[in-house]
Design a protein around this motif. Sequence first.
Motif, PDB file in Angstrom:
ATOM      1  N   GLU A 170      46.346  34.035  60.035  1.00 56.11           N
ATOM      2  CA  GLU A 170      45.678  33.118  58.991  1.00 56.11           C
ATOM      3  C   GLU A 170      44.100  33.812  59.134  1.00 56.11           C
ATOM      4  O   GLU A 170      43.246  34.098  57.944  1.00 56.11           O
ATOM      5  N   GLU A 171      43.621  34.262  60.224  1.00 57.88           N
ATOM      6  CA  GLU A 171      42.453  34.869  60.458  1.00 57.88           C
ATOM      7  C   GLU A 171      42.232  36.134  59.753  1.00 57.88           C
ATOM      8  O   GLU A 171      41.200  36.526  59.378  1.00 57.88           O
ATOM      9  N   GLU A 172      43.230  37.066  59.755  1.00 53.19           N
ATOM     10  CA  GLU A 172      43.156  38.072  59.582  1.00 53.19           C
ATOM     11  C   GLU A 172      43.331  38.084  57.711  1.00 53.19           C
ATOM     12  O   GLU A 172      42.426  38.841  56.939  1.00 53.19           O
ATOM     13  N   ALA A 173      43.790  36.887  57.117  1.00 54.36           N
ATOM     14  CA  ALA A 173      43.813  36.896  55.751  1.00 54.36           C
ATOM     15  C   ALA A 173      42.361  36.410  55.370  1.00 54.36           C
ATOM     16  O   ALA A 173      42.158  36.606  54.179  1.00 54.36           O
ATOM     17  N   GLN A 174      41.942  35.372  55.979  1.00 53.79           N
ATOM     18  CA  GLN A 174      40.571  34.979  55.774  1.00 53.79           C
ATOM     19  C   GLN A 174      39.306  36.315  55.657  1.00 53.79           C
ATOM     20  O   GLN A 174      38.639  36.130  54.920  1.00 53.79           O
ATOM     21  N   LEU A 175      39.511  36.996  56.618  1.00 57.46           N
ATOM     22  CA  LEU A 175      38.719  38.154  56.841  1.00 57.46           C
ATOM     23  C   LEU A 175      38.834  39.328  55.480  1.00 57.46           C
ATOM     24  O   LEU A 175      38.000  39.605  54.989  1.00 57.46           O
ATOM     25  N   LYS A 176      40.015  39.424  55.221  1.00 53.32           N
ATOM     26  CA  LYS A 176      40.330  40.321  54.160  1.00 53.32           C
ATOM     27  C   LYS A 176      39.872  39.567  52.768  1.00 53.32           C
ATOM     28  O   LYS A 176      39.296  40.362  51.917  1.00 53.32           O
ATOM     29  N   LEU A 177      40.174  38.337  52.506  1.00 51.51           N
ATOM     30  CA  LEU A 177      39.608  37.796  51.435  1.00 51.51           C
ATOM     31  C   LEU A 177      38.144  37.927  51.334  1.00 51.51           C
ATOM     32  O   LEU A 177      37.383  37.953  50.270  1.00 51.51           O
ATOM     33  N   GLN A 178      37.193  37.485  52.492  1.00 51.96           N
ATOM     34  CA  GLN A 178      35.878  37.521  52.604  1.00 51.96           C
ATOM     35  C   GLN A 178      35.430  38.961  52.362  1.00 51.96           C
ATOM     36  O   GLN A 178      34.478  39.171  51.430  1.00 51.96           O
ATOM     37  N   SER A 179      36.139  40.101  52.764  1.00 56.66           N
ATOM     38  CA  SER A 179      35.778  41.282  52.502  1.00 56.66           C
ATOM     39  C   SER A 179      35.906  41.651  50.935  1.00 56.66           C
ATOM     40  O   SER A 179      35.232  42.284  50.246  1.00 56.66           O
ATOM     41  N   GLN A 180      36.943  41.333  50.228  1.00 62.32           N
ATOM     42  CA  GLN A 180      37.147  41.462  48.899  1.00 62.32           C
ATOM     43  C   GLN A 180      35.940  40.863  48.174  1.00 62.32           C
ATOM     44  O   GLN A 180      35.544  41.186  47.113  1.00 62.32           O
ATOM     45  N   ARG A 181      35.771  39.494  48.626  1.00 58.35           N
ATOM     46  CA  ARG A 181      34.526  38.576  48.014  1.00 58.35           C
ATOM     47  C   ARG A 181      33.234  39.625  48.103  1.00 58.35           C
ATOM     48  O   ARG A 181      32.637  39.656  47.141  1.00 58.35           O
ATOM     49  N   ASP A 182      33.177  39.999  49.359  1.00 60.95           N
ATOM     50  CA  ASP A 182      31.688  40.769  49.399  1.00 60.95           C
ATOM     51  C   ASP A 182      31.769  41.761  48.567  1.00 60.95           C
ATOM     52  O   ASP A 182      30.514  42.385  48.000  1.00 60.95           O
ATOM     53  N   ASN A 183      32.803  42.743  48.346  1.00 64.30           N
ATOM     54  CA  ASN A 183      32.743  43.923  47.571  1.00 64.30           C
ATOM     55  C   ASN A 183      32.584  43.493  46.132  1.00 64.30           C
ATOM     56  O   ASN A 183      31.903  44.239  45.206  1.00 64.30           O
ATOM     57  N   GLN A 184      33.305  42.449  45.671  1.00 60.33           N
ATOM     58  CA  GLN A 184      32.878  42.103  44.373  1.00 60.33           C
ATOM     59  C   GLN A 184      31.513  41.712  43.918  1.00 60.33           C
ATOM     60  O   GLN A 184      30.718  42.064  43.024  1.00 60.33           O
ATOM     61  N   ASP A 185      30.915  41.162  44.921  1.00 60.38           N
ATOM     62  CA  ASP A 185      29.406  40.694  44.809  1.00 60.38           C
ATOM     63  C   ASP A 185      28.599  42.087  44.537  1.00 60.38           C
ATOM     64  O   ASP A 185      27.690  42.315  44.018  1.00 60.38           O
ATOM     65  N   ILE A 186      29.067  43.006  45.471  1.00 68.57           N
ATOM     66  CA  ILE A 186      28.189  44.276  45.499  1.00 68.57           C
ATOM     67  C   ILE A 186      28.357  44.963  44.323  1.00 68.57           C
ATOM     68  O   ILE A 186      27.216  45.473  43.352  1.00 68.57           O
ATOM     69  N   LEU A 187      29.689  44.959  43.907  1.00 66.78           N
ATOM     70  CA  LEU A 187      30.038  45.563  42.337  1.00 66.78           C
ATOM     71  C   LEU A 187      29.321  45.165  41.514  1.00 66.78           C
ATOM     72  O   LEU A 187      28.678  45.624  40.478  1.00 66.78           O
ATOM     73  N   LYS A 188      29.101  43.669  41.201  1.00 66.62           N
ATOM     74  CA  LYS A 188      28.523  42.800  40.495  1.00 66.62           C
ATOM     75  C   LYS A 188      27.098  43.327  40.452  1.00 66.62           C
ATOM     76  O   LYS A 188      26.264  43.342  39.034  1.00 66.62           O
ATOM     77  N   THR A 189      26.454  43.433  41.570  1.00 67.57           N
ATOM     78  CA  THR A 189      24.993  43.581  41.531  1.00 67.57           C
ATOM     79  C   THR A 189      24.625  44.681  40.962  1.00 67.57           C
ATOM     80  O   THR A 189      23.918  45.168  40.376  1.00 67.57           O
ATOM     81  N   MET A 190      25.524  45.924  41.458  1.00 68.61           N
ATOM     82  CA  MET A 190      25.205  47.360  40.859  1.00 68.61           C
ATOM     83  C   MET A 190      25.267  47.355  39.508  1.00 68.61           C
ATOM     84  O   MET A 190      24.435  48.146  38.948  1.00 68.61           O
ATOM     85  N   THR A 191      26.186  46.789  38.910  1.00 66.41           N
ATOM     86  CA  THR A 191      26.293  46.666  37.589  1.00 66.41           C
ATOM     87  C   THR A 191      25.148  46.166  36.600  1.00 66.41           C
ATOM     88  O   THR A 191      24.637  46.867  35.852  1.00 66.41           O
ATOM     89  N   GLU A 192      24.674  44.911  37.342  1.00 70.23           N
ATOM     90  CA  GLU A 192      23.464  44.563  36.752  1.00 70.23           C
ATOM     91  C   GLU A 192      22.222  45.196  36.775  1.00 70.23           C
ATOM     92  O   GLU A 192      21.434  45.652  35.967  1.00 70.23           O
TER      93      GLU A 192
END
Length: 417
Positions: A170-192
């Motif tokens: 469960e901890e590994e799944a949460q870390l992986k999900l958090q990492s995906q969310r961070d990458n999405q935020d970075i990609l969104k910021t770069m696009t803007e």
Amino acid sequence: MPLIVTDYSWTQTDSTVCISVPLKGGKVEKVNILSTDEYLKVHYPPYLFEAFLFELVDDDRSTAKVGNGIAVISLQKRTNKVWKHLMMTTNDKEKKKVRERALLKYQEKLSSESRSKAEKQHAEKKYALETMMKLEKEERDSILKIKHNEREKTTAEMAAWQLRRKQKVEEEAQLKLQSQRDNQDILKTMTEEQENGCSEGGMVKLDQRGNSDAKSKRKQAQLPAPRLVGNIQVTFTPRVFPTALRESRVPEEEEWLKKQAEGRRAVNADVEELKDLREEERNPDWLKDKGDKCFATGDYLGAVNAYNLAIRLNRQIPALYSNRAACHLKLNNVHKAIEDSSQALALLTPPVVVNAAARARANVRRGSAFCQLQLYAEGLQDYQAALKIDPCNEALQADIQKIKDIIQGTGPNPETQ
């Protein structure tokens, strides 16, 4: 024809008749005495003495002693009065009837005693068999209990491992999900930022890796701070005994070492009584070695004396009691051997790996003493305790089988050998 003894003598009181019959050189083991309430016979080939008693006597309370060339028979009267004669005067036909009745009573008495003895032996065998069955049942129950406890322990360990594994996943799944969310935020910021830069007609300055300065700064801001430099202190648990960690009995082992150290320092003998001894004779270890050497040469009394003095100096050394028990076994002092073996086992507590061999020897010595007293059920318990300590000992296995055969009545009884 036997030779009739006529030179006998007899005396009487109101309650007792005493008859003295000379043996005329006959051996004690060849004298046969038959006595009933009205007849007495003393036969030692080729001589024969018969008495057809004047009155009835109490045969159960009568006694006979043979020795120093004479047989003395003491008969207890049924009625307290003085007899006119020792024997009644009657014809041969009446004497024959009395003799036959006496022989029949004697045979019935022997048959009754034989039945009583057989019933007693049967009861003893039954008790021994029940005791052995009880011991075997307790041993089976103990084994089942150990298996049940091990099964529960293994089940608990498996459940704990599965829980830890689940938490880790469960901890590994949460870390992986958090990492995906961070990458999405970075990609969104770069696009803007790119869209804003193009609309203003400006150029975005890229670094050598092709990333914008804003992206590089943002990534640097999200990185954690460097770890502080330091030393981690690592300590190890000291191990005195070569025991696996999951089988460790550290408290018991430390208590055993503490008792041994206290026993070495204890001196219980009176100083006034020991002032004439040499320096080495005041050392329990030196006395123990001396007793061991005496035992090896067959001087068991000398070994007992050495162990006695050593025990007076220090009563906390179990080997002194165990070795003295071995000497008492050699000297047939069975009860003393049981006492010393029991004292040695009391001092050999708690049971740890270091004193396992000593506990096995003490159990065997006490079990041997019990068997010499024909207490086979108690002896079997001590031998089984020793076999638990040393399960691969073939000699112990053979001795236990012999004791079981004796208890069940299928083996040779030492009493009849």
